[in-house]
Enzyme design. Structure first.
Site, short mmCIF file in Angstrom:
data_model
loop_
_atom_site.label_atom_id
_atom_site.label_comp_id
_atom_site.label_asym_id
_atom_site.label_seq_id
_atom_site.Cartn_x
_atom_site.Cartn_y
_atom_site.Cartn_z
CG HIS A 317 12.12 47.64 16.14
ND1 HIS A 317 13.13 46.96 16.75
CD2 HIS A 317 11.41 46.73 15.43
CE1 HIS A 317 13.06 45.68 16.42
NE2 HIS A 317 12.03 45.51 15.62
CG ASP A 374 4.51 45.04 11.57
OD1 ASP A 374 4.99 44.99 12.71
OD2 ASP A 374 4.34 44.04 10.84
C1 SDX Z 1 7.57 43.93 15.29
O1 SDX Z 1 11.32 42.82 18.29
C2 SDX Z 1 11.26 42.66 17.04
O2 SDX Z 1 12.24 42.46 16.36
C3 SDX Z 1 9.85 42.73 16.45
C4 SDX Z 1 9.74 42.70 14.93
C5 SDX Z 1 10.16 41.36 14.34
O3 SDX Z 1 10.54 41.34 13.17
O4 SDX Z 1 9.98 40.34 15.05
O5 SDX Z 1 10.55 43.73 14.37
C6 SDX Z 1 8.29 42.91 14.48
O6 SDX Z 1 6.93 43.57 16.24
C7 SDX Z 1 7.71 45.38 14.93
C8 SDX Z 1 6.95 46.33 15.92
C9 SDX Z 1 5.47 46.35 15.54
N1 SDX Z 1 4.69 47.11 16.56
C10 SDX Z 1 4.18 48.33 16.29
O7 SDX Z 1 4.36 48.95 15.25
C11 SDX Z 1 3.31 48.89 17.43
C12 SDX Z 1 3.65 50.37 17.67
N2 SDX Z 1 4.99 50.43 18.27
C13 SDX Z 1 5.09 50.49 19.70
O8 SDX Z 1 4.09 49.90 20.44
C14 SDX Z 1 6.53 50.32 20.20
O9 SDX Z 1 7.31 51.16 19.47
C15 SDX Z 1 7.14 48.92 20.21
C16 SDX Z 1 6.28 47.93 20.89
C17 SDX Z 1 7.44 48.46 18.82
C18 SDX Z 1 8.47 49.04 20.97
O10 SDX Z 1 8.15 49.30 22.28
P1 SDX Z 1 9.25 49.70 23.39
O11 SDX Z 1 10.62 49.41 22.89
O12 SDX Z 1 8.82 49.12 24.67
O13 SDX Z 1 9.16 51.28 23.44
P2 SDX Z 1 8.24 52.10 24.45
O14 SDX Z 1 6.82 51.62 24.37
O15 SDX Z 1 8.89 52.13 25.79
O16 SDX Z 1 8.27 53.58 23.80
C19 SDX Z 1 9.29 54.53 24.12
C20 SDX Z 1 8.61 55.88 23.95
C21 SDX Z 1 7.36 56.06 24.80
O17 SDX Z 1 7.21 57.46 25.02
P3 SDX Z 1 7.35 58.03 26.57
O18 SDX Z 1 6.29 57.34 27.39
O19 SDX Z 1 8.76 57.68 27.00
O20 SDX Z 1 7.12 59.52 26.43
O21 SDX Z 1 8.15 56.05 22.60
C22 SDX Z 1 6.71 56.14 22.59
C23 SDX Z 1 6.24 55.62 23.93
O22 SDX Z 1 4.99 56.21 24.27
N3 SDX Z 1 6.26 55.29 21.47
C24 SDX Z 1 5.30 55.62 20.60
C25 SDX Z 1 5.24 54.56 19.68
N4 SDX Z 1 6.14 53.62 20.01
C26 SDX Z 1 6.78 54.08 21.14
N5 SDX Z 1 4.51 56.70 20.53
C27 SDX Z 1 3.61 56.72 19.51
N6 SDX Z 1 3.50 55.73 18.57
C28 SDX Z 1 4.29 54.64 18.63
N7 SDX Z 1 4.17 53.67 17.73
#
Ligand code: SDX
Length: 438
Positions: A317, A374
């Protein structure tokens, strides 16, 4: 108990930040401090005073507004709607009451809640002309596409949803959207399975009425399970708002052009659709089902995630860097519902094993990745009987009061149109070349 004088309001702070720029310019910028001591450097005068802009492509460090609606502390796992902790609202409130709280800022009195519930009931039907609009979609049409389209289509029959001429029109416009979004979703589902649409029953509560429209059939007896109705209400409460998330920011952005409420929330539906946002709940249940059906071990799946072959959907998140309080509540609600309905769903165990594996693995811990809203929600929706391709529609039904509350807050703030700047990195000036010379 802090008395009124202890509560700081943003405008009482006079702190400043000093910015020194490479070309020798220096600028004092005001600091805005929120009531929970969040601090922001106000850069409103930056470009006019220095010619510089800020750059923050995914807005991770950028506040778009001041808001009274929802507070999140991502480090402490705090979520409050108008100051009320989500844990208390999820336990003690109803979705209709929470919708009222988010939009008007206070818990309603008994009479206010009755009046609001009546307004929702009076506006639960769709104009009969809209029934034909559903015929225009194929049975396999994506429910989010249909929802977004039908919100705007519905507004065509309700000019008050389009031409809000002032704050007096707002309550009915809000009630129409909160009430009709249910009916649109249920009609869309019935069409997709070739069953006749079921009209809303004014004698039923918000959630029971939705389940009635989804699952009752002509001349068949259908009584929504009380446990399913309660679980749905709690699901919707937990999804009702989340400050400046992608879809809510979209609603505020669209509303800043003075686009109407329906057009703004229809845009919010489209932003929510993405798998990184509200579309994740569908992706999670598909992930859990894939693990279950392939017999892949949770350990092997986690290894694939660590090799970046796929994401662990429902994890991570932008704001929560400790735990998402909604995930904790939903995990327990999922187990309770399965137990009460006498359903076993191996995917709940798989989800728990995934959470346990991730929370003890440095790959996830070092990146502060925890279950989000989720991760467990799909187990509940599945147990209630909601088809997977409607999971994000359910998120939209829950988020509707939050979108409306934020649109209304921005409407009252009467700000300027949202129009970010950019840093240009394309070709510098060049002359047109006739095609014969290319
Ligand atoms: C919602 O914003 C809100 O409030 C949203 C929400 C709401 O109520 O409105 O809470 C609802 O959208 C919840 C999120 C649902 N999405 C997912 O579950 C999809 C999986 N999660 C990711 O795609 C990600 O964690 C996000 C999109 C939720 C957050 O993305 P960020 O803040 O841009 O984080 P990032 O992609 O820069 O990740 C940081 C690191 C990275 O690693 P490095 O490249 O630095 O080595 O963490 C890793 C990412 O690769 N990472 C994950 C991951 N999420 C982040 N690795 C594996 N699995 C994941 N799910």
């Amino acid at each position: 108990m802090a008395d009124a004088t202890d509560v700081k309001s943003p405008e009482t702070e006079t702190r400043t930040a000093n910015l020194s720029l490479p070309d020798g310019q220096s600028l004092d910028l005001p600091v805005t401090v929120g009531v929970e001591n969040e601090c922001a450097v106000n850069v409103g005068a930056l470009r006019s005073e220095t010619g510089y802009i800020t750059l923050d492509p995914s807005y991770g460090n950028t506040g778009s507004c001041q808001s009274d609606i929802t507070f999140i502390d991502g480090e402490k796992g705090i979520l409050r709607y108008r100051g009320y902790p989500i844990e208390q609202l999820a336990q003690k409130s109803s979705f209709t009451e929470v919708a009222y709280l988010l939009i008007w800022g206070e818990l309603p009195t008994k009479q206010q809640l009755e009046n609001f519930s009546m307004l929702l009931t009076e506006n639960e039907m769709l104009h009969e002309g809209l029934r034909n609009a559903f015929e225009g979609f194929p049975p396999y049409g994506h429910p989010m596409a249909i929802l977004s389209a039908m919100i705007n289509a519905s507004a065509c029959y309700h000019p008050d949803l389009m031409e809000m001429s002032g704050e007096d029109d707002f309550p009915i416009a809000a009630a129409k959207l909160i009430s009709k979004v249910r009916t649109i979703a249920a009609f869309s589902y019935k069409k997709s399975i070739g069953q006749p649409a079921r009209y809303p029953n004014p004698a039923l509560s918000y959630c029971a009425n939705f389940l009635h429209m989804m699952f009752s059939i002509p001349y068949g007896r259908y009584e929504p399970e009380p446990e399913a109705t309660k679980a749905l209400s709690q699901f919707l409460i937990l999804h009702a708002d989340h400050e400046q998330n992608c879809s809510t920011s979209t609603v505020r952005m669209v509303g800043s052009s003075q686009a109407n409420l329906s057009a703004s929330v229809a845009a919010g539906v489209c932003a929510l659709w993405g798998p990184l946002h509200g579309g994740a709940n569908m992706a999670v249940i598909e992930m859990l089902t894939r693990i279950q059906e392939t017999g892949m071990s949770v350990k092997d799946y986690v290894e694939k995630v660590k090799k970046r072959e796929m994401k662990l959907m429902g994890f991570g998140h932008r704001v929560y860097k400790n735990f998402d309080p909604r995930a904790k509540i939903l995990q327990k609600a999922a187990a309770d519902l399965l137990d009460k309905l006498g359903i076993t769903d191996r995917r709940l165990e798989i989800a728990r094993e995934l959470e346990e594996a991730a929370l003890t693995d440095d790959y996830f811990v070092s990146r502060k990745l925890y279950p989000n809203v989720d991760f467990y929600s799909g187990i509940i929706l599945n147990a209630i009987g909601i088809p997977t391709n409607m999971f994000t529609v359910m998120f939209a039904i829950g988020r509707m009061p939050g979108w409306i509350a934020h649109w209304y807050e921005a409407y009252k703030q009467a700000g300027r149109i949202c129009r970010p700047r950019q840093i240009y990195t394309g070709p510098t000036e060049r002359q047109y070349v006739p095609i014969a010379e290319r």
